[in-house]
Scaffold this active site. Sequence first.
Site, PDB file in Angstrom:
ATOM      1  N   ASP A  49       0.832  -1.207   0.000  1.00  0.00           N
ATOM      2  CA  ASP A  49       0.000   0.000   0.000  1.00  0.00           C
ATOM      3  C   ASP A  49       0.868   1.259   0.000  1.00  0.00           C
ATOM      4  OD1 ASP A  49       0.908  -0.178   2.591  1.00  0.00           O
ATOM      5  OD2 ASP A  49      -1.057   0.089   3.540  1.00  0.00           O
ATOM      6  N   SER A  50       2.190   1.076   0.033  1.00  0.00           N
ATOM      7  CA  SER A  50       3.109   2.203  -0.187  1.00  0.00           C
ATOM      8  C   SER A  50       2.815   2.860  -1.536  1.00  0.00           C
ATOM      9  CB  SER A  50       4.569   1.725  -0.142  1.00  0.00           C
ATOM     10  OG  SER A  50       4.754   0.582  -0.952  1.00  0.00           O
ATOM     11  N   ASP A  88      -1.281  -6.084  -0.326  1.00  0.00           N
ATOM     12  CA  ASP A  88      -1.544  -5.459   0.974  1.00  0.00           C
ATOM     13  C   ASP A  88      -3.030  -5.212   1.166  1.00  0.00           C
ATOM     14  OD1 ASP A  88       0.453  -5.020   2.833  1.00  0.00           O
ATOM     15  OD2 ASP A  88       1.185  -3.179   1.879  1.00  0.00           O
ATOM     16  N   LYS A 118      -1.286  -9.442   2.666  1.00  0.00           N
ATOM     17  CA  LYS A 118      -0.511  -9.011   3.834  1.00  0.00           C
ATOM     18  C   LYS A 118      -1.362  -8.044   4.637  1.00  0.00           C
ATOM     19  CE  LYS A 118       3.191  -6.037   3.602  1.00  0.00           C
ATOM     20  NZ  LYS A 118       2.746  -4.907   4.451  1.00  0.00           N
ATOM     21  N   GLU A 120      -1.280  -5.614   8.524  1.00  0.00           N
ATOM     22  CA  GLU A 120      -0.446  -5.073   9.598  1.00  0.00           C
ATOM     23  C   GLU A 120      -1.054  -5.372  10.964  1.00  0.00           C
ATOM     24  OE1 GLU A 120       0.322  -0.896   8.939  1.00  0.00           O
ATOM     25  OE2 GLU A 120       1.134  -1.257   6.921  1.00  0.00           O
ATOM     26  N   GLU A 186       9.351  -4.507  10.235  1.00  0.00           N
ATOM     27  CA  GLU A 186       9.733  -3.178   9.721  1.00  0.00           C
ATOM     28  C   GLU A 186      10.300  -2.305  10.835  1.00  0.00           C
ATOM     29  OE1 GLU A 186       6.962  -1.191   7.125  1.00  0.00           O
ATOM     30  OE2 GLU A 186       8.175   0.645   7.095  1.00  0.00           O
TER      31      GLU A 186
HETATM   32  O1  KIV Z   1       3.512  -1.122   1.599  1.00  0.00           O
HETATM   33  C1  KIV Z   1       4.661  -1.587   1.493  1.00  0.00           C
HETATM   34  O2  KIV Z   1       5.367  -1.362   0.511  1.00  0.00           O
HETATM   35  C2  KIV Z   1       5.143  -2.444   2.571  1.00  0.00           C
HETATM   36  C3  KIV Z   1       6.602  -2.785   2.578  1.00  0.00           C
HETATM   37  C4  KIV Z   1       7.395  -1.595   2.860  1.00  0.00           C
HETATM   38  C5  KIV Z   1       6.908  -3.907   3.503  1.00  0.00           C
HETATM   39  O3  KIV Z   1       4.395  -2.822   3.406  1.00  0.00           O
END
Ligand code: KIV
Length: 279
Positions: A49-50, A88, A118, A120, A186
């Site tokens: 989600d970056s 994510d 994924k 969090e 992280e």
């Molecule tokens: O959103 C993302 O790119 C991430 C990575 C930095 C692990 O969660």
Amino acid sequence: MSATAPVRPVLPPDIKARKGGEPLVVLTAYTTPMARLVDPHCDIALVGDSLGMVLHGLPSTVGVTMEMMILHGRAVVRGLQKAMPVIDMPFGSYEESPQQAFRNAARLIAETGAPAVKLEGGETMAETIAFLTARGVPVMAHVGLTPQSVNTLGGYKVVGRAEEAEKVMADARACQEAGAFSIVLEKVPMGLAGKITESLSIPTIGIGAGVDCDGQVLVIDDMLGLFTDFRPKFVKRYAELGKTADQAIAAFAAEVRSRAFPAAEHGFPDVLPAAKAKP
Ligand code: KIV
């Protein structure tokens, strides 16, 4: 008969089986062309989600939506043959209840074709991780600095120093016990990341967590020098593509203004030459 053997895509059990073996190589990817570049070299292409900050100019990952993840997830899946895509779960799509998490995880998997998600969170997400894995959704967990909680954490700080260490260890263990097939650490101090890696039977994938993790992940635009708004200490620049692009764009602009571009070879003649006729 074809000389090349068909490529077998990586799946969550393959990643789990890599515990303690050759380090796992993970990069983010958000588009088909980047996925194609990542695929031959990486075990996992993370649709992180970056992308909200890197591609869409958002101030944090908090504003990322399911629709954004599905759109980019589909694009990445189309570019991969071998590496495993992981999508994510965006902020607000899983925290309310295990049922809400399942509904949205199932959508991400069904609508993108990726085999895993994924999310969090540690102990507080254990029940949700167990609910998802029991229903056919492989989960990669993410503890330590969890960027979706930036507003409660008060910034992108190292998480796990002093008395916080036990909590991060407990979070990682809870994710493993709940059935996660791997876990991102992280911005966890290096010694603690090593201890967590040693005490878990699932692979740890570090980002700013030192060399002792079972694998490493970076945001691709960071390591290629394409995203330069800020640069965390843990980012190593392997290229300066932003600078290269700037030079190329400046050269194009200058040549357009001076009429050096396009040259005759970039155009189409009014009359085709007789012999070597090209459309
Ligand atoms: O959103 C993302 O790119 C991430 C990575 C930095 C692990 O969660």
